[in-house]
Design a protein around this motif. Structure first.
Motif, mmCIF file in Angstrom:
data_model
loop_
_atom_site.group_PDB
_atom_site.id
_atom_site.type_symbol
_atom_site.label_atom_id
_atom_site.label_comp_id
_atom_site.label_asym_id
_atom_site.label_seq_id
_atom_site.Cartn_x
_atom_site.Cartn_y
_atom_site.Cartn_z
ATOM 1 N N UNK A 70 7.515 22.845 15.565
ATOM 2 C CA UNK A 70 8.252 23.983 16.027
ATOM 3 C C UNK A 70 6.289 25.183 15.636
ATOM 4 N N UNK A 71 5.144 24.181 16.298
ATOM 5 C CA UNK A 71 4.050 25.126 16.112
ATOM 6 C C UNK A 71 3.387 24.427 14.747
ATOM 7 N N UNK A 72 4.162 23.908 13.892
ATOM 8 C CA UNK A 72 3.978 24.104 12.026
ATOM 9 C C UNK A 72 3.701 22.416 12.047
ATOM 10 N N UNK A 73 1.602 22.194 11.360
ATOM 11 C CA UNK A 73 1.633 21.371 11.195
ATOM 12 C C UNK A 73 2.625 20.584 9.461
ATOM 13 N N UNK A 74 3.561 19.456 9.834
ATOM 14 C CA UNK A 74 4.756 19.350 8.655
ATOM 15 C C UNK A 74 3.950 17.899 7.821
ATOM 16 N N UNK A 75 3.849 17.390 6.818
ATOM 17 C CA UNK A 75 2.525 16.248 6.224
ATOM 18 C C UNK A 75 4.092 15.993 6.019
ATOM 19 N N UNK A 76 4.094 14.135 5.832
ATOM 20 C CA UNK A 76 4.994 12.909 5.284
ATOM 21 C C UNK A 76 4.031 11.302 4.665
ATOM 22 N N UNK A 77 4.678 11.649 3.693
ATOM 23 C CA UNK A 77 4.189 10.847 2.360
ATOM 24 C C UNK A 77 4.189 8.976 2.738
ATOM 25 N N UNK A 78 3.479 8.801 2.580
ATOM 26 C CA UNK A 78 3.094 6.803 2.019
ATOM 27 C C UNK A 78 5.192 6.882 2.072
ATOM 28 N N UNK A 79 5.484 6.998 0.715
ATOM 29 C CA UNK A 79 6.709 7.231 0.705
ATOM 30 C C UNK A 79 7.901 7.266 1.825
ATOM 31 N N UNK A 80 7.449 8.609 2.052
ATOM 32 C CA UNK A 80 8.693 8.614 3.284
ATOM 33 C C UNK A 80 8.181 7.313 4.648
ATOM 34 N N UNK A 81 7.100 6.779 4.446
ATOM 35 C CA UNK A 81 6.556 6.233 5.825
ATOM 36 C C UNK A 81 7.621 4.757 5.449
ATOM 37 N N UNK A 82 7.267 4.426 4.202
ATOM 38 C CA UNK A 82 8.233 3.255 3.604
ATOM 39 C C UNK A 82 9.289 4.010 3.930
ATOM 40 N N UNK A 83 9.694 4.312 3.367
ATOM 41 C CA UNK A 83 11.510 4.526 3.538
ATOM 42 C C UNK A 83 12.008 4.462 4.727
ATOM 43 N N UNK A 84 11.551 5.252 4.732
ATOM 44 C CA UNK A 84 11.785 5.183 6.550
ATOM 45 C C UNK A 84 11.722 4.023 7.326
ATOM 46 N N UNK A 106 1.029 -0.890 0.102
ATOM 47 C CA UNK A 106 -0.085 -0.174 0.100
ATOM 48 C C UNK A 106 0.941 1.246 -0.169
ATOM 49 N N UNK A 107 2.522 0.865 0.587
ATOM 50 C CA UNK A 107 2.981 2.552 0.033
ATOM 51 C C UNK A 107 3.477 2.491 -0.890
ATOM 52 N N UNK A 108 3.798 1.765 -1.428
ATOM 53 C CA UNK A 108 4.740 1.588 -2.876
ATOM 54 C C UNK A 108 3.035 2.002 -3.580
ATOM 55 N N UNK A 109 2.075 1.963 -3.421
ATOM 56 C CA UNK A 109 0.742 2.574 -4.450
ATOM 57 C C UNK A 109 0.914 4.012 -4.480
ATOM 58 N N UNK A 110 0.847 4.067 -2.857
ATOM 59 C CA UNK A 110 0.074 5.220 -2.490
ATOM 60 C C UNK A 110 0.843 6.464 -2.934
ATOM 61 N N UNK A 111 2.302 6.247 -2.720
ATOM 62 C CA UNK A 111 3.164 7.009 -3.043
ATOM 63 C C UNK A 111 3.482 8.859 -2.359
ATOM 64 N N UNK A 112 3.351 9.966 -2.913
ATOM 65 C CA UNK A 112 3.699 10.822 -2.262
ATOM 66 C C UNK A 112 2.103 11.560 -1.715
ATOM 67 N N UNK A 113 0.972 10.616 -1.873
ATOM 68 C CA UNK A 113 0.033 11.106 -0.455
ATOM 69 C C UNK A 113 0.909 10.782 0.569
ATOM 70 N N UNK A 114 -0.537 11.527 1.589
ATOM 71 C CA UNK A 114 -0.563 11.823 2.475
ATOM 72 C C UNK A 114 -1.006 11.187 3.091
ATOM 73 N N UNK A 115 0.728 10.808 4.512
ATOM 74 C CA UNK A 115 0.167 8.854 5.625
ATOM 75 C C UNK A 115 -0.139 9.522 6.733
#
Length: 606
Positions: free
Chosen positions: A43-57, A28-37
């Motif tokens: 520092x007070x800012x919401x930072x997004x990580x993709x499914x590709x980021x999730x899988x790579x890390x 599912x991570x490979x299929x969803x790629x750069x969509x937000x996971x």
């Protein structure tokens, strides 16, 4: 490590051709790629990580663990608040067919050491200096532990220890041989089996040392695949704030999002929860009843401080909504309900951060029917769910069908029955695989695949399950009357001034209660009424506060028969936190511990 439940083989669970959770995660991570996971606040800012980021890390974690020599079935443990590193570590560990053991960050060092030795964890991931100190206190008593990884090195830049490394240094371990290790990562995932042990979840240990529940890939997949019984799916946004080592939070924030592509948002901290939920405005929320009780208390006090017109509008809106939801009311009533819902109740939902929420899921403890009614009237669907670490979530109420007070109907793949003594028995595709290093405890709990839950309950004609109480908590008074204390306790906790309660009365002539007040609300009341106090203890001992709680108990008593009513009470004048032995990590009072520790206080009531 392949495991099998005693005398019963649960069915294999397949999701999109995947028979292990790591296979589903990779696919599912490979299929969803750069969509937000996921999102996390930095520092007070919401930072997004993709499914590709999730899988790579996660793969980086797996590769680093392989470089440390972790073999199939070895255990890696985590003691940390919720954060992105937690889930990266979890999935990276599972990806190489190792076992992830989550620990509550509130554990004392000796409690942590017991669990680490029981699981024989070889690697420990700690959040920060505070959690690292626990390892350092117990280091000589941890023979199996070889490495410690620190997520946040603040305050530790000059610290050096042969077993300790930073998160960044850990991730770099596999750099020199990354190509080969990534091939090994894929081989490990491909070789995974449905009955492989994936995670260890330790019980709270109310009556002794905690037991490690062994959770297989089958268990996780079955819990990830509970739609439509749980109405979560693609497009949902969750706020993750309960401990991820808790079975239900792991299911809601890890298993279901990976299955359906939902987005998780990590709350910054417990102190910022109110702000975080407003900013995220999640579409679905899971929490324990104490959270929902706080929501009600908050609005209750806002209304008390509001204008008379505002209070009238609020009460009118609730009455109109309640009438319409009950199927009554004329055309004009329905129109008035829509108008007041938009003008009044919508603002309350925005204040609470639930204006986009289609479902609130409540579990892990009983909830007051009055509280369920309030949320329903507010315009938010509340589903009460039931389950245990040993079974996963196995029932949930059906909106508009399940009666208030029930915990709903069995999910697909779940069998329920009531034993002759009233105990609830469960046999499910999500059954756990026994207790780690405790076969005798497993044999006491599981027979022919039936998990003996320890809960007393009943089923109605539609299959809705009602939980009466824990089997060991049923009170039998000196007069022979059976009392389920949780019914009274839940109604007491509906009061904005009562945080928790333990009803006492086994083998005694009448019922009494130990009460833990809601600090914030009672302090506010005392300030408004000009009641003097200097600290929590003096607040609890003030006669005016005792009178306040007495009135709350008297009000609740009206709904119970005389023999079921609380005749006397005492206030626990120590401010308890999850660090104290009286509370579980999910902030529930441990009945037996409380009864033992406050024996003299109880005796003073008889």
């Amino acid at each position: 490590m392949a495991l099998e439940t005693v005398n019963w083989n649960p069915p294999t669970v397949l999701i999109d051709g995947c028979d292990t959770f790591a296979k589903l995660f990779r696919q599912n991570c490979l299929a969803r790629g750069n969509t937000i996971a996921m999102r996390e606040k930095e520092l007070g800012i919401w930072r997004a990580y993709s499914w590709a980021d999730y899988y790579d890390r996660a793969r980086q974690v797996g590769v680093a663990l392989l470089s440390l020599g972790m073999k199939t079935g070895d255990v890696a443990a985590i003691i940390s608040e919720d954060n992105k590193e937690w889930v990266f570590t979890d999935l990276g560990t599972q990806g190489i067919r190792c076992v992830c053991h989550g620990l509550y960050p509130t554990l004392q060092s000796r409690q942590m050491a017991f669990q680490l030795n029981d699981s024989q964890a070889k690697v420990l991931f700690v959040e920060d200096e505070e959690q690292l100190d626990k390892f350092l206190e117990q280091e000589t008593k941890l023979p199996y532990l070889k490495h410690v990884v620190v997520y946040d090195m603040e305050g530790l830049r000059r610290f050096s220890h042969p077993k300790v490394m930073s998160w960044e240094a850990f991730l770099a371990l596999g750099d020199e041989d990354r190509a080969r290790l990534e091939v090994e990562w894929d081989k490990r995932i491909d070789a995974g089996l449905p009955e492989d042990l994936a995670i260890l979840i330790y019980t709270s240990g109310t009556t002794g040392n905690p037991k490690g529940a062994q959770v297989s890939n089958r268990y996780i997949l079955s819990q990830a695949d509970n739609s439509p019984d749980l109405p979560f799916g693609p497009g949902d946004e969750f706020l993750t704030f309960l401990p991820l080592c808790h079975a239900a939070e792991r299911i809601i924030s890890v298993a279901i999002p990976i299955r359906y592509g939902s987005v998780i948002n990590f709350a910054e901290s417990g102190e910022t929860f109110a702000k975080d939920i407003q900013e995220v405005a999640p579409t679905a929320i899971f929490a324990v009843p104490r959270v929902w009780e706080k929501f009600y208390s908050r609005i209750n006090f806002i209304m008390q401080e509001g204008t008379p017109l505002g209070r009238k509008a609020y009460n009118l809106a609730l009455r109109l909504n309640e009438k319409v939801q009950a199927g009554g009311g004329s055309f004009l009533t329905r129109m008035a309900a829509k108008l007041t819902d938009y003008a009044v109740l919508r603002n309350i939902r925005i204040e609470l951060g639930i204006n986009r929420t289609h479902t609130i899921l409540s579990g892990a403890a009983p909830i007051s029917p009055n509280l369920l009614n309030w949320f329903q009237t507010l315009g938010v669907s509340v589903q009460e769910a039931y389950g245990q670490t040993e079974t996963g979530i196995i029932t949930a109420t059906v909106p508009g069908q399940s009666p208030i007070g029930s915990v709903g109907r069995a999910f697909r793949g779940v069998e329920l029955k009531i034993a002759e003594d009233g105990e609830i028995l469960v046999r499910a595709r999500s059954n756990f695989s026994g207790y780690h290093n405790a076969p005798e405890k497993t044999d006491e709990t599981v027979l022919d695949g039936w998990v003996y839950t320890g809960d007393i309950g009943k089923l109605d004609q539609n299959g809705d399950l009602f939980i009466l109480d824990r089997k060991k908590d049923i009170i039998i008074t000196a007069g022979g009357k059976n009392i389920t204390p949780s019914l009274m306790e839940n109604e007491l906790k509906f009061s904005p001034y009562i945080s928790d309660a333990v009803v006492i009365g086994d083998k005694r002539k009448f019922l009494t209660a130990l009460i833990m007040i809601d600090q914030e609300n009672v302090e506010k009341y005392a300030q408004e009424q000009r009641i003097p106090f200097s600290d929590y203890k003096s607040l609890c001992r003030n006669p005016a506060i005792e009178e306040l709680i007495d009135k709350e108990i008297a009000s609740v008593n009206k709904g119970f028969a005389s023999v079921e009513q609380v005749k006397k009470f005492r206030l626990i004048d120590i401010l308890l936190t999850a660090d104290d032995e009286e509370l579980t990590p999910t902030m529930k009072l441990k009945r037996k511990v409380v009864e033992e520790k406050y024996g003299d206080l109880i005796a003073s009531m008889y």
